[in-house]
Design an enzyme around this catalytic site. Structure first.
Site, PDB file in Angstrom:
ATOM      1  N   ALA A   1       0.886  -1.142   0.059  1.00  0.00           N
ATOM      2  CA  ALA A   1       0.025   0.090  -0.042  1.00  0.00           C
ATOM      3  C   ALA A   1       0.907   1.275   0.123  1.00  0.00           C
ATOM      4  CB  ALA A   1      -0.882   0.059   1.312  1.00  0.00           C
TER       5      ALA A   1
ATOM      6  N   ARG B   1      -2.972   8.818  -9.637  1.00  0.00           N
ATOM      7  CA  ARG B   1      -3.952   8.990 -10.436  1.00  0.00           C
ATOM      8  C   ARG B   1      -5.433   9.119  -9.543  1.00  0.00           C
ATOM      9  NH1 ARG B   1      -3.402   3.579 -13.817  1.00  0.00           N
ATOM     10  NH2 ARG B   1      -1.973   3.158 -12.052  1.00  0.00           N
TER      11      ARG B   1
ATOM     12  N   ASP C   1      -5.154  -1.903  -2.708  1.00  0.00           N
ATOM     13  CA  ASP C   1      -6.347  -0.970  -3.487  1.00  0.00           C
ATOM     14  C   ASP C   1      -7.390  -2.131  -4.248  1.00  0.00           C
ATOM     15  OD1 ASP C   1      -4.625  -2.202  -5.632  1.00  0.00           O
ATOM     16  OD2 ASP C   1      -3.991  -0.039  -6.370  1.00  0.00           O
TER      17      ASP C   1
ATOM     18  N   GLU D   1       5.064  -6.904 -17.753  1.00  0.00           N
ATOM     19  CA  GLU D   1       4.259  -5.802 -17.664  1.00  0.00           C
ATOM     20  C   GLU D   1       3.767  -5.180 -18.885  1.00  0.00           C
ATOM     21  OE1 GLU D   1       3.176  -4.734 -14.523  1.00  0.00           O
ATOM     22  OE2 GLU D   1       3.798  -6.799 -14.331  1.00  0.00           O
TER      23      GLU D   1
ATOM     24  N   ASN E   1      -7.375   2.584  -9.245  1.00  0.00           N
ATOM     25  CA  ASN E   1      -6.492   3.581  -9.543  1.00  0.00           C
ATOM     26  C   ASN E   1      -6.798   5.035  -9.624  1.00  0.00           C
ATOM     27  OD1 ASN E   1      -4.021   1.694  -9.782  1.00  0.00           O
ATOM     28  ND2 ASN E   1      -5.480   0.846 -11.511  1.00  0.00           N
TER      29      ASN E   1
ATOM     30  N   ARG F   1     -30.889  13.511  16.458  1.00  0.00           N
ATOM     31  CA  ARG F   1     -29.174  13.478  16.588  1.00  0.00           C
ATOM     32  C   ARG F   1     -28.717  13.475  17.745  1.00  0.00           C
ATOM     33  NH1 ARG F   1     -26.709  18.655  16.403  1.00  0.00           N
ATOM     34  NH2 ARG F   1     -28.185  20.303  16.980  1.00  0.00           N
TER      35      ARG F   1
ATOM     36  N   ASN G   1     -47.204  15.690  25.671  1.00  0.00           N
ATOM     37  CA  ASN G   1     -47.770  15.923  24.305  1.00  0.00           C
ATOM     38  C   ASN G   1     -47.021  17.365  23.825  1.00  0.00           C
ATOM     39  OD1 ASN G   1     -49.424  15.389  21.564  1.00  0.00           O
ATOM     40  ND2 ASN G   1     -49.599  17.615  22.369  1.00  0.00           N
TER      41      ASN G   1
ATOM     42  N   ALA H   1     -47.327  22.057  18.576  1.00  0.00           N
ATOM     43  CA  ALA H   1     -46.571  22.571  17.391  1.00  0.00           C
ATOM     44  C   ALA H   1     -45.895  23.778  17.759  1.00  0.00           C
ATOM     45  CB  ALA H   1     -47.526  22.640  16.336  1.00  0.00           C
TER      46      ALA H   1
ATOM     47  N   ALA I   1     -50.952  28.199  24.990  1.00  0.00           N
ATOM     48  CA  ALA I   1     -50.412  28.470  23.674  1.00  0.00           C
ATOM     49  C   ALA I   1     -49.365  29.726  23.709  1.00  0.00           C
ATOM     50  CB  ALA I   1     -51.338  28.432  22.548  1.00  0.00           C
TER      51      ALA I   1
HETATM   52  C1  UD1 Z   1       0.723  -4.429 -10.494  1.00  0.00           C
HETATM   53  C2  UD1 Z   1       1.527  -5.666 -11.031  1.00  0.00           C
HETATM   54  C3  UD1 Z   1       0.806  -6.253 -12.445  1.00  0.00           C
HETATM   55  C4  UD1 Z   1      -0.551  -6.503 -11.912  1.00  0.00           C
HETATM   56  C5  UD1 Z   1      -1.188  -5.439 -11.535  1.00  0.00           C
HETATM   57  C6  UD1 Z   1      -2.748  -5.691 -10.973  1.00  0.00           C
HETATM   58  C7  UD1 Z   1       3.858  -5.414 -10.548  1.00  0.00           C
HETATM   59  C8  UD1 Z   1       5.224  -5.077 -11.213  1.00  0.00           C
HETATM   60  N1  UD1 Z   1       2.813  -5.382 -11.372  1.00  0.00           N
HETATM   61  O1  UD1 Z   1       0.880  -3.501 -11.669  1.00  0.00           O
HETATM   62  O2  UD1 Z   1       1.420  -7.339 -13.088  1.00  0.00           O
HETATM   63  O3  UD1 Z   1      -1.359  -6.891 -13.060  1.00  0.00           O
HETATM   64  O4  UD1 Z   1      -0.552  -4.779 -10.475  1.00  0.00           O
HETATM   65  O5  UD1 Z   1      -3.158  -4.796 -10.258  1.00  0.00           O
HETATM   66  O6  UD1 Z   1       3.704  -5.922  -9.615  1.00  0.00           O
HETATM   67  N2  UD1 Z   1       3.252  -0.573  -4.270  1.00  0.00           N
HETATM   68  C9  UD1 Z   1       3.955  -0.338  -3.070  1.00  0.00           C
HETATM   69  N3  UD1 Z   1       5.380   0.141  -3.365  1.00  0.00           N
HETATM   70  C10 UD1 Z   1       5.728   0.175  -4.405  1.00  0.00           C
HETATM   71  C11 UD1 Z   1       5.009   0.243  -5.627  1.00  0.00           C
HETATM   72  C12 UD1 Z   1       3.683  -0.305  -5.470  1.00  0.00           C
HETATM   73  O7  UD1 Z   1       3.628  -0.669  -2.089  1.00  0.00           O
HETATM   74  O8  UD1 Z   1       7.169   0.744  -4.531  1.00  0.00           O
HETATM   75  C13 UD1 Z   1       1.640  -1.158  -4.013  1.00  0.00           C
HETATM   76  C14 UD1 Z   1       0.823  -0.217  -4.608  1.00  0.00           C
HETATM   77  O9  UD1 Z   1       0.236   0.733  -3.524  1.00  0.00           O
HETATM   78  C15 UD1 Z   1      -0.365  -1.008  -4.969  1.00  0.00           C
HETATM   79  C16 UD1 Z   1       0.197  -2.225  -5.516  1.00  0.00           C
HETATM   80  O10 UD1 Z   1       1.546  -2.234  -4.795  1.00  0.00           O
HETATM   81  O11 UD1 Z   1      -1.133  -1.190  -4.062  1.00  0.00           O
HETATM   82  C17 UD1 Z   1       0.573  -2.277  -6.740  1.00  0.00           C
HETATM   83  O12 UD1 Z   1       1.361  -1.327  -7.413  1.00  0.00           O
HETATM   84  P1  UD1 Z   1       0.700  -0.567  -8.807  1.00  0.00           P
HETATM   85  O13 UD1 Z   1       1.906   0.408  -9.051  1.00  0.00           O
HETATM   86  O14 UD1 Z   1      -0.476  -0.310  -8.788  1.00  0.00           O
HETATM   87  O15 UD1 Z   1       1.354  -1.797  -9.902  1.00  0.00           O
HETATM   88  P2  UD1 Z   1       0.480  -2.200 -11.247  1.00  0.00           P
HETATM   89  O16 UD1 Z   1       1.259  -1.078 -12.250  1.00  0.00           O
HETATM   90  O17 UD1 Z   1      -1.002  -1.965 -11.114  1.00  0.00           O
HETATM   91 MG    MG Z   2      -2.311  -0.958  -9.919  1.00  0.00          MG
END
Ligand code: UD1
Ligand code: MG
Length: 447
Positions: free
Chosen positions: A9, A15, A101, A153, A226, A331, A375, A378, A421
Site C-alpha cells: 500500500a 491517478r 487497493d 508488464e 487507480n 441526532r 404531548n 406545534a 399556547a
Molecule cells: C501490478 C503488477 C501487475 C498486475 C497489477 C494488478 C507488478 C510489477 N505489476 O501492476 O502485473 O497486473 O498490479 O493490479 O507488480 N506498491 C508499493 N510500493 C511500491 C510500488 C507499489 O507498496 O514501490 C503497491 C501499490 O500501493 C499498490 C500495489 O503495490 O497497492 C500495486 O502497485 P501498482 O503500481 O498499482 O502496480 P501496477 O502497475 O498496477
Molecule cells: Mg495498480
C-alpha cells in the site's frame, strides 16, 4: 502451518489526484484497505503486515494490523523486500501478497491461492490470474509447459505478449523460502526502472520449481482502484453485493441502485427500504421497519416496527413502533422510546423521550428529558442555549405543552402540567400546574 499476509500500500496513487492516500479513500463508508484486511481475515489469515508509504505512517491504527514503511516506492518487489525484513523467518511458512487497493477481492480467492500452493507438490508460488473482456494495463501471464512461466508488464511487452488475455490479478501465495530467495535476486532492469515482484516468477521457474495459476472466477473482483472512475465502479459493485446479502436475508430493498448501505449493518427481516436511502456505520435496524424514501441514518439503532421517512437520524436509538418524519432530524445521542412520534420539521438533539411522547410538528427539543405520553405542541422550542452554555429542560410524564411554547432552560415542567399556547416559560412549573403568557404565570384554577 503459518500463513501470513503482506499487503502492499505504499504506491503513490497519483491517478487519484488527491491529498489523501489512495487506500484511505472510502468505498461504501469504509477505507479501501479495510476490505482487503477483512477478506484476508475471513480467509483465516490473522497476521497481516501492511507496507505503507511515509505519509500513511501512524494512520493505520483503526485496521488492527502491523505496518512497515517503505521509504520510497521503488516497485512492488522492493515493497515485499521491505516487508520480509520486518517479518521473522519461518521455514516452511506461506506468505500471501496482495495489494491494498483491491477492495472487491473475496476471501475465497485467497483461500484457493493458499490451497493450490499446498496441493501442487513442488510448487513454490500460486498466482491468481483473470481474463478480462477489454484491454487493460494488467501484467500479461505467459504460460509454459509446467504452469506460469513469467509475467510481463504492459510497458515491457511485445505485441504478441500484449495480445494475451490472461492477466496478473496481483494476488500471490508464496512458499516463504522461495519468496525470500527470489526477492533478493530482483533487479530494476525494465522500462519503469522498478523492482517488479512479478519477476520472482521467472526466478522460481529457473530454480526448477513450479508456479501454479489460479483463475479468479470473476475478473471484476480483482480490479484494483487507480482513479476515481474505478472507485465509483467498485462502489457500485460492492453496494450491489451488500444489498443482495440483505435481500437474501429477508429485507426488501425497493431499489438497490439508490440504496447505499455500509458493509457491516444488521437489518431485521421484513424491513422495507425505499429509494434514496443511506444507512451508515454502526447502525442496527430491527424487523419490520420502514426506512425511506430519502432517509439518511448513521449510528442509528432502531427497534422493531420503526418508521423513518425523509429524515436524518444520527447517533440515536429509536424504540419499537416509533415513527420519525417526514423531514425530521434526530441526532446527538438522542433516545426515543417505544411508540414515540416525531413529525415534520422537528429536530431532536441530545434528548431522551420516553414512550409514546408526541412531537408532531415544527419543534426543537435539545438537551431535554421528556416523560412518557407528554404531548409537545406545534412550534415548541426548548431554549437550551443562553449564549454561554447549554441548559437542560425536563418535562414530566403526561405534560401538555401548548403550541408555540418557549421553554427557557434550565427549566422543569412537572408531571401532567400544562403550558398555554405561546407561553414563554422561564420558571419551573409544578406537577399538575397550569401556566400561560410571557413570561408564563399560573392560570387561575379551572372552574
Ligand atoms: C501490478 C503488477 C501487475 C498486475 C497489477 C494488478 C507488478 C510489477 N505489476 O501492476 O502485473 O497486473 O498490479 O493490479 O507488480 N506498491 C508499493 N510500493 C511500491 C510500488 C507499489 O507498496 O514501490 C503497491 C501499490 O500501493 C499498490 C500495489 O503495490 O497497492 C500495486 O502497485 P501498482 O503500481 O498499482 O502496480 P501496477 O502497475 O498496477
Ligand atoms: Mg495498480
Amino acid at each position: 502451518m503459518s500463513v501470513r499476509a503482506i499487503v502492499l500500500a505504499a504506491g503513490k496513487g497519483t491517478r487519484m489526484k488527491s491529498a489523501r492516500p489512495k487506500i484511505l479513500h472510502e468505498l461504501c463508508g469504509r477505507p479501501l484497505l479495510w476490505y482487503v484486511v477483512r477478506s484476508l481475515r475471513a480467509a483465516g489469515i490473522g497476521e497481516i503486515l501492511v507496507v505503507a508509504s511515509p505519509d500513511l505512517d501512524g494512520m493505520l491504527g483503526e485496521f488492527g494490523v502491523r505496518s512497515v514503511v517503505q521509504p520510497e516506492p521503488l516497485g512492488t518487489g522492493h515493497a515485499v523486500a521491505v516487508a520480509l525484513q520486518a517479518l521473522d523467518e519461518r521455514p516452511g511458512g506461506r506468505v500471501v501478497v496482495a495489494y491494498g487497493d483491491m477492495p472487491l477481492v473475496r476471501d475465497e480467492i485467497f483461500r484457493s491461492a493458499i490451497a493450490s500452493l499446498q496441493e501442487e507438490g513442488g510448487s513454490a508460488l500460486a498466482v491468481v490470474t483473470a481474463r478480462m473482456p477489454f484491454a487493460s494495463n494488467f501484467g500479461r501471464v505467459i504460460r509454459g509447459a509446467g504452469g506460469v512461466e513469467r509475467i510481463v508488464e504492459v510497458r515491457d511487452a511485445t505485441p504478441e505478449e500484449l495480445a494475451v488475455d490472461e492477466l496478473n490479478a496481483g494476488i500471490y501465495a508464496f512458499d516463504e523460502g522461495a519468496l525470500r530467495e527470489a526477492v533478493s535476486s530482483l533487479r530494476p532492469d525494465n522500462a519503469q526502472g522498478e523492482y517488479y515482484l512479478t519477476d520472482t516468477i521467472g526466478h522460481v521457474v529457473r530454480s526448477g520449481r513450479r508456479v501454479v495459476p489460479v483463475e479468479a472466477g470473476d475478473y471484476r473482483h480483482v480490479l484494483g482502484i487507480n482513479d476515481r472512475v474505478e472507485l465509483a465502479r467498485a462502489r457500485a459493485e460492492m453496494n450491489e453485493r451488500i444489498c443482495a446479502r440483505h435481500m437474501r436475508d429477508g429485507v426488501t430493498i425497493v431499489d438497490p441502485n439508490t440504496t447505499y448501505l455500509e458493509p457491516e449493518l444488521s437489518i431485521g427481516r421484513d424491513t422495507v427500504i425505499y429509494p434514496n436511502t443511506t444507512i451508515g456505520r454502526l447502525s442496527e435496524i430491527g424487523e419490520r421497519c420502514t426506512i425511506g424514501p430519502n432517509a439518511r441514518l448513521s449510528n442509528a439503532r432502531l427497534g422493531d416496527g420503526v418508521t423513518v421517512r425523509e429524515s436524518v437520524v444520527s447517533d440515536a436509538k429509536i424504540g419499537d413502533g416509533a415513527s420519525v418524519g417526514p423531514f425530521a432530524h434526530v441526532r446527538g445521542d438522542a433516545a426515543l422510546g417505544a411508540g414515540v412520534r416525531i413529525g415534520n420539521f422537528v429536530e431532536v438533539k441530545s434528548s431522551q423521550l420516553e414512550r409514546d411522547v408526541k412531537v408532531a410538528h415544527l419543534s426543537y427539543l435539545g438537551d431535554a428529558c421528556v416523560g412518557e405520553r407528554a404531548n409537545i405542541g406545534a412550534g415548541t422550542i426548548t431554549c437550551n442555549y443562553d449564549g454561554r452554555v447549554k441548559n437542560r429542560t425536563t418535562i414530566g410524564k403526561d405534560a401538555f405543552i401548548g403550541s408555540n411554547s418557549s421553554l427557557v432552560a434550565p427549566v422543569t415542567i412537572g408531571e401532567g402540567a400544562l403550558t398555554g399556547a405561546s407561553s414563554v416559560v422561564t420558571k419551573d412549573v409544578p406537577a399538575g400546574g397550569r401556566v400561560a403568557g410571557n413570561p408564563a404565570k399560573p392560570l387561575p384554577p379551572k372552574r
